[in-house]
Design an enzyme around this catalytic site. Structure first.
Site, mmCIF file in Angstrom:
data_model
loop_
_atom_site.group_PDB
_atom_site.id
_atom_site.type_symbol
_atom_site.label_atom_id
_atom_site.label_comp_id
_atom_site.label_asym_id
_atom_site.label_seq_id
_atom_site.Cartn_x
_atom_site.Cartn_y
_atom_site.Cartn_z
ATOM 1 N N GLU A 21 -27.421 -15.011 44.268
ATOM 2 C CA GLU A 21 -27.462 -14.340 43.081
ATOM 3 C C GLU A 21 -26.354 -14.634 41.909
ATOM 4 O O GLU A 21 -26.308 -14.183 40.771
ATOM 5 C CB GLU A 21 -27.344 -12.732 43.275
ATOM 6 C CG GLU A 21 -28.603 -12.332 44.084
ATOM 7 C CD GLU A 21 -28.379 -10.596 44.219
ATOM 8 O OE1 GLU A 21 -27.509 -10.191 43.649
ATOM 9 O OE2 GLU A 21 -29.111 -9.892 44.642
ATOM 10 N N THR A 54 -20.352 -6.874 45.612
ATOM 11 C CA THR A 54 -21.285 -7.801 45.286
ATOM 12 C C THR A 54 -21.183 -8.309 43.816
ATOM 13 O O THR A 54 -21.560 -9.459 43.685
ATOM 14 C CB THR A 54 -22.792 -7.389 45.480
ATOM 15 O OG1 THR A 54 -23.039 -6.368 44.777
ATOM 16 C CG2 THR A 54 -23.137 -6.905 46.961
ATOM 17 N N GLU A 111 -25.368 4.986 47.937
ATOM 18 C CA GLU A 111 -26.656 5.419 48.845
ATOM 19 C C GLU A 111 -25.641 5.715 50.195
ATOM 20 O O GLU A 111 -26.485 6.263 51.103
ATOM 21 C CB GLU A 111 -27.344 4.251 49.221
ATOM 22 C CG GLU A 111 -28.512 4.161 48.029
ATOM 23 C CD GLU A 111 -28.067 3.613 46.545
ATOM 24 O OE1 GLU A 111 -27.055 2.855 46.498
ATOM 25 O OE2 GLU A 111 -28.600 4.016 45.664
ATOM 26 N N THR A 164 -20.836 4.551 41.502
ATOM 27 C CA THR A 164 -20.214 3.302 41.874
ATOM 28 C C THR A 164 -20.352 2.363 40.798
ATOM 29 O O THR A 164 -21.420 2.336 40.033
ATOM 30 C CB THR A 164 -20.699 2.674 43.238
ATOM 31 O OG1 THR A 164 -22.182 2.581 43.303
ATOM 32 C CG2 THR A 164 -20.546 3.482 44.433
ATOM 33 N N ASN A 197 -26.310 5.689 40.438
ATOM 34 C CA ASN A 197 -26.574 7.095 40.571
ATOM 35 C C ASN A 197 -25.771 7.927 41.201
ATOM 36 O O ASN A 197 -24.794 7.643 41.987
ATOM 37 C CB ASN A 197 -27.977 7.027 41.357
ATOM 38 C CG ASN A 197 -27.434 6.057 42.874
ATOM 39 O OD1 ASN A 197 -27.149 5.197 42.900
ATOM 40 N ND2 ASN A 197 -27.435 6.817 43.974
ATOM 41 N N ASP A 217 -32.707 7.185 41.403
ATOM 42 C CA ASP A 217 -31.684 6.084 41.632
ATOM 43 C C ASP A 217 -31.694 5.268 40.156
ATOM 44 O O ASP A 217 -31.795 3.943 40.593
ATOM 45 C CB ASP A 217 -32.154 5.181 42.774
ATOM 46 C CG ASP A 217 -31.585 4.095 42.863
ATOM 47 O OD1 ASP A 217 -30.077 4.308 42.881
ATOM 48 O OD2 ASP A 217 -31.936 2.905 43.768
ATOM 49 N N HIS A 245 -37.744 -4.523 57.663
ATOM 50 C CA HIS A 245 -38.827 -5.070 58.233
ATOM 51 C C HIS A 245 -40.357 -4.910 57.737
ATOM 52 O O HIS A 245 -41.368 -5.300 58.284
ATOM 53 C CB HIS A 245 -38.907 -4.851 59.919
ATOM 54 C CG HIS A 245 -37.783 -5.623 60.655
ATOM 55 N ND1 HIS A 245 -37.680 -6.657 60.941
ATOM 56 C CD2 HIS A 245 -36.533 -5.038 60.849
ATOM 57 C CE1 HIS A 245 -36.521 -7.071 61.468
ATOM 58 N NE2 HIS A 245 -35.963 -6.053 61.611
HETATM 59 CA CA CA Z 1 -28.289 2.839 43.278
#
Ligand code: CA
Length: 715
Positions: A93, A189, A207, A263, A283, A328, A639
């Site tokens: 990214e 990140t 979260e 955050t 959120n 969210d 998955h």
């Molecule tokens: Ca979020």
């Protein structure tokens, strides 16, 4: 009641697809001496087309380059000049930084590499050796969006929550501090932001019961200078500022026990014209407001843009885009500062296209609402109040009150997320990578209590998932797409749009050569005419391109660089939906282009269409149904919905381990593959539940094998 069945714990249960590849640190090749980036250069970056000095190129985050050697007239001659394969296969990214002929880029696992920007000669590489089990402890793949460069140092935030300063010449560690609270599920990140001798960075994790903040560290020593909390803490303790005393009035119940969220995981923009730092907040948590509060309230300063002073971290203004969020709708997306002529008046504004689907223009000095317009399908609100911009919420969207499932456009993935947009002062357009991607939210049963592992959302997604087969999923599957939107922030309408097959396409770069560059999730890197949207050039990248491209010049020659490597949240958590964007493998690689470039990529990896060959169906229908539910709440986040995985993690329908109940238990219950990111689930599930999941996956594999063989019409 099994608590886990009530906890929509997404993003869990995953493997790392490649073994850890550690590279050595401090091995200098090439002999390039990185020049100093100082405040003067950062402030003058707009006129410095040769370099890409900070995340969005300039402090105002416009991602617009004045370079014109590559233009709409000659971009057809663009070819690969050099490329560099990366030693990780997660989503890529990052936006590279280019300083005086040296290109610095971070990769997945928070690694950093320096290259000769003209030749591709590697100079050094750095690996913080993030523990691989972090993958299931934090959100959203092992990604990293970029570094900052300042006064001979390169700064990176790591998935483990460290802020690290490296010597720009050697890659050796100058200082390394842990910036997140001990034992938290936070992760870095985003790219750090340098303002006046301080490195500003927050962390992700809304979260997981965390408390959002933005912190500033001295670039020379790593010493913390200030920390601005975005949400109030325990009210029995003193507030860390008047702004939190005001915010506390918008929360109720024992909200602080859930952390609060808010955050600061992506955009941090500095505006020298106002001397303000603007950043977006995530959120509130849990997502469900019926759980986090005892009464209705806006929950400041979540889902907001906040403006503070860079010297002190002092609050100046805020604008909340999604009061009392329940979907969210993070507001972390990139914030662009610019001068716009609105109603005949020159205004200093900030522009924002957050997850919630509205494009906002705010006064940069005061945060006052100027305009807000839907740029994608929006059904959670009927519009915005024209004076305040406050959303007029569709009563059906308050799923915690109605008790009924609500399918929202946009969903939690967002109409626009971290993929950077760009603004061209030449065309007056903002080039936005947009998504049409819904989610179906349901209030969980009233006994909802946090689980032990994973996310704490307080929302049940079962109604929109495949095993439930309610038809809800089918209603929005076809509408799931993506686009490159050329948005006019003054007329508040799209000038042109290019449709993509699915969501999660690349960030954009616009240039004075009348060009817009963007990668696609399906594996192309393209150039368009900035004024008309006409596609002028394309390159087969062998993998999805989600990062933001850059351009720079060395000795007068212009280059365009982009990090390729399919991954991201979209691949991880949408299962069969991820195939809408194109089923491409991950090939993690830095691609650098120039006019008449003649380099060739190695042949693409073999595209194996694995044949399903599962053991015969076993177990009784009750066991299989129990396994389906357990899979949905614990495993599907990584998955895949109905056990159809994306490309980053193993598709369990193909697993040889389906044949061995013992080995299945050793992996899922005992965690023998922990080093590859698949941690033990013994705290969340009993051996019987884990066995039922095996029976369910065997059934799913047999169903899809029958489909492959043409023996069944549906599953
Ligand atoms: Ca979020």
């Amino acid at each position: 009641m099994n608590l886990l069945k009530l906890t929509a714990s997404l993003f869990l249960f995953m493997w790392v697809t490649t073994p850890a590849a550690y590279s050595d640190t401090g091995d200098v090749k090439g002999g390039k001496q990185p020049a100093n980036v100082d405040d003067k250069r950062l402030l003058a970056a707009a006129g410095d087309g040769a370099n890409w000095l900070s995340y969005g190129r300039t402090y105002d985050e416009q991602r617009f380059s004045p370079l014109t050697a590559i233009s709409d007239k000659n971009v057809g001659r663009l070819g690969l000049q050099w490329s560099a394969d990366l030693d990780t296969a997660r989503g890529q990214e990052a936006t590279p930084i280019v300083v005086d002929g040296v290109l610095y880029v971070s990769t997945a696992w928070s690694m950093v590499k320096a290259f000769d920007a003209a030749t591709g000669e590697p100079i050094w590489s750095y690996d913080p050796q993030v523990p691989r089990e972090k993958l299931v402890e934090v959100c959203c793949d092992a990604v990293n969006r970029g570094v900052a460069v300042y006064k001979g140092k390169v700064f990176v935030g790591t998935l483990a929550g460290h802020v690290v300063a490296l010597d720009a010449a050697t890659g050796k560690v100058a200082w390394d501090i842990q910036s997140i609270p001990e034992g938290s599920h936070m992760a870095i990140t985003g790219a750090p932001r340098i303002v006046k001798g301080k490195v500003l960075i927050g962390a992700a994790g809304s979260e997981y019961f965390t408390r959002g903040y933005l912190a500033a560290f001295d670039t020379e020593t790593g010493k913390e200078v200030w920390r601005f909390y975005t949400v109030p803490g325990d009210p029995s303790q003193p507030f860390e500022g008047k702004h939190l005393e005001a915010a506390a009035k918008t929360w109720s119940g024992e909200y602080w026990k859930f952390g609060g969220g808010g955050t600061v995981w992506d955009s941090i923009t500095y505006d020298p014209e106002t001397d303000l730092v603007y950043f977006g907040t995530a959120n509130a948590e849990p997502w469900n407001p019926g759980i986090r509060n005892s009464a209705a309230g806006d929950n400041l300063y979540t889902a907001s843009i906040v403006a503070i002073r860079p010297d002190t971290g002092e609050y100046v203004w805020h604008y909340q885009e999604t009061p009392e969020d329940r979907w969210d709708f993070d507001s972390n997306q990139q914030i662009i500062a610019a001068n716009l002529k609105i109603a005949g008046q020159e205004r200093r504004v900030v522009m924002h296209a957050p997850k919630n689907g509205f494009f906002y223009v705010l006064d940069a000095r005061t945060g006052k609402f100027i305009s807000g317009t839907a740029f994608a399908t929006v059904n959670w609100a009927t519009g915005l109040d024209p004076a305040s911009g406050r959303p007029l919420v569709n009563p059906e969207a308050r799923y915690e009150i109605t008790g009924k499932p609500f399918t929202s456009f946009p969903g939690a993935y967002g109409a626009h997320t971290w993929h950077p947009m760009s603004y061209s002062p030449d065309t007056g357009l903002v080039y936005i990578p947009t998504n049409e991607a819904a989610a179906t939210y349901t209030d969980p049963a009233k006994e909802w209590t946090p689980g032990k592992v994973g996310m704490q959302l307080g929302v049940d997604f079962n109604a929109g998932a495949m095993p439930a087969d309610t038809g809800i999923r089918e209603s929005w599957l076809k509408k799931t797409t993506g686009a490159l939107l050329a948005w006019d922030p003054v007329t508040r309408s799209a000038r042109w749009a290019v449709q993509h097959a699915g969501p999660a396409n690349g960030g954009t770069l616009s240039t004075a050569g009348n060009l817009v560059f963007q990668g696609t999730a399906g594996g192309e890197f393209r150039a368009y005419a900035a004024d008309t949207g006409k596609q002028l050039w394309s390159f087969a990248a062998q993998t999805g391109v989600v990062a933001g491209p850059v351009t720079y010049s060395v000795n007068g020659k212009q280059y365009v660089a982009v990090l390729a490597g399919w991954g991201t949240l979209w691949d991880l958590y949408t299962g069969i939906l991820s195939t809408k964007s194109g089923r491409v493998p991950n090939v993690s690689r830095l691609l650098v282009f120039a006019l008449d470039g003649k380099d060739q990529l190695p042949p693409p990896p073999p595209h194996s269409l694995a044949v399903l060959d599962p053991p015969p169906v076993a177990g009784d229908p009750g066991e299989i149904a129990d396994g389906a539910l357990s899979f949905h709440y614990n495993c599907s986040g990584c998955h895949g919905d109905a056990a159809i995985a994306g490309v980053l993690v193993p598709d369990l329908r193909h697993s040889a381990v389906l044949n061995s109940p013992q080995l299945w238990q050793q992996i899922v219950h005992d965690g023998i593959l922990k080093e590859r990111g698949m941690v033990a689930w013994s705290a969340n599930m009993t051996p019987a539940q884990i066995e039922n999941i095996r029976l369910y996956v065997i059934k799913r594999a047999n169903e899809d094998r029958a489909l492959e063989l043409g023996q069944a019409k549906d599953h």
